[in-house]
Design a protein around this motif. Sequence first.
Motif: not given
Length: 476
Positions: A287-299
């Motif tokens: 989950f942490v690995m996934n958020l590193r990629v996804l978070a900058p796109k949505i926040l």
Amino acid sequence: MEFFTTIFILFISFFPLTLRLLNQFFNKKSEQCCYMLNYECYKPPNDRKMDTESSCRVVLRSRNLGWDEYKFLLQTMVSSGIGEETYSPKNVIAGKEKDPSFHDSIDEMDEIFIQTLDNIFLKSGISPQEIDILVVNVSLLSPAPSLTSRIINHYKMRSDIKAFNLSGMGCSASLIAIDLVRNLFKIHKKSLALVVSTESLGPNWYCGKEKSMMLSNCLFRSGGCSMLFTNNSDFKGRAILKLRYLVRTHFGANDEAYECCIQVEDNEGYRGFRLTKKLTKAAARAFVMNLRVLAPKILPPWELVRYAMVSMRWKKEKNTVLEAVGVGLNLKSGVKHFCIHPGGRAVIDGVGKSLALTEYDLEPARMTLHRFGNTSAGGLWYVLGYMEAKKRLKKGDRIFMISFGAGFKCNNCVWEVMKDMGDPNVWEDCIDSYPPKTLLNPFTEKYGWINDEYLSFLRLEDCVFADENGCLFSFT
């Protein structure tokens, strides 16, 4: 003056070409969009309901179990967060879990396919012959001809349909299938795609006595979902959701993660699905690995800056208090709703704690687990259905969809709500009673004796039980 005249002539000459290029650019961008037009979850008939009493009868049918295994299963069932109205495969209800036939396996799939797809075609006004792409994901059943071929044959679909059959992808297979559709949309313009997500439970019921493999019998229940997608901008006005971002993470290179959720045979040759204690750790890391990629796109940028500053301060001061209260990303600054895979209480609690979510945020996943159980790849859509039935989803809202699966995989995505949603769907007959005042299993008191230490000397063969007809029997 001649210079400006020349510029003007060039502008007039190239203006139509410029407009044409711009039009092609925006058309290309719109055709790369992935819109959801409809989704239909499967609801089995009432005679397939599996309450705690019925589950106990299924457990007692297995003569392989000893007292410790029976006690373990009862404790798991009454504390699992699963309610009294989930559904089980037909062959398990009929007492054929030890020797399922191939017909049982196919019949289980046909029921889910036909009910959900018939409703999709009826409500959308789209005919089966208009479908350009078909993706089916069932992890534990891969017959020949494939399940996609079975659907194509049933609905007499076109000969040029692009069909894909996915197996072995686990509980997060639904988002893998959608990612495949999204990429196919980049090539096939103005297309319609169907995704069918479910699991084959009937022929995969575990009949052994290894505790880590018996868990699947307690958690997994019948369910599935069919979804209709398009990249045709002409259908934009009919769309309910638009896919904004989708990120897939595969943590299979790690041995512990690979083995924490795996189909194997036990020492006695019984095949089942092993769920180890390493599962929650693997899920957290993926989950942490996934958020590193996804978070900058949505926040928004200010949230990313805040997080960077707090993280640097925490590392410098080693402030464990800050860590305890959660200084992680504030995902609520970029999304409004959280659609979490209802894999079990531990999964829901873990995601809620890591993201500092409220009980309101976790309610859809908890209620789905209670009402329908873990329906594997179809589970996310029952959670979405709960949000819709509660009329939470308004135009412009963003939904963060979180899924985990064997492999080990973490696949997450963000949807944008295209219109106010309020269809009660499969929740129609019970949504008014949710959330209940308590999720405590009503049989907790009845089976409270399983925690009494002074009964530990008992043997299963010394006990007398009653079957579904009230007849007494023992294991002697």
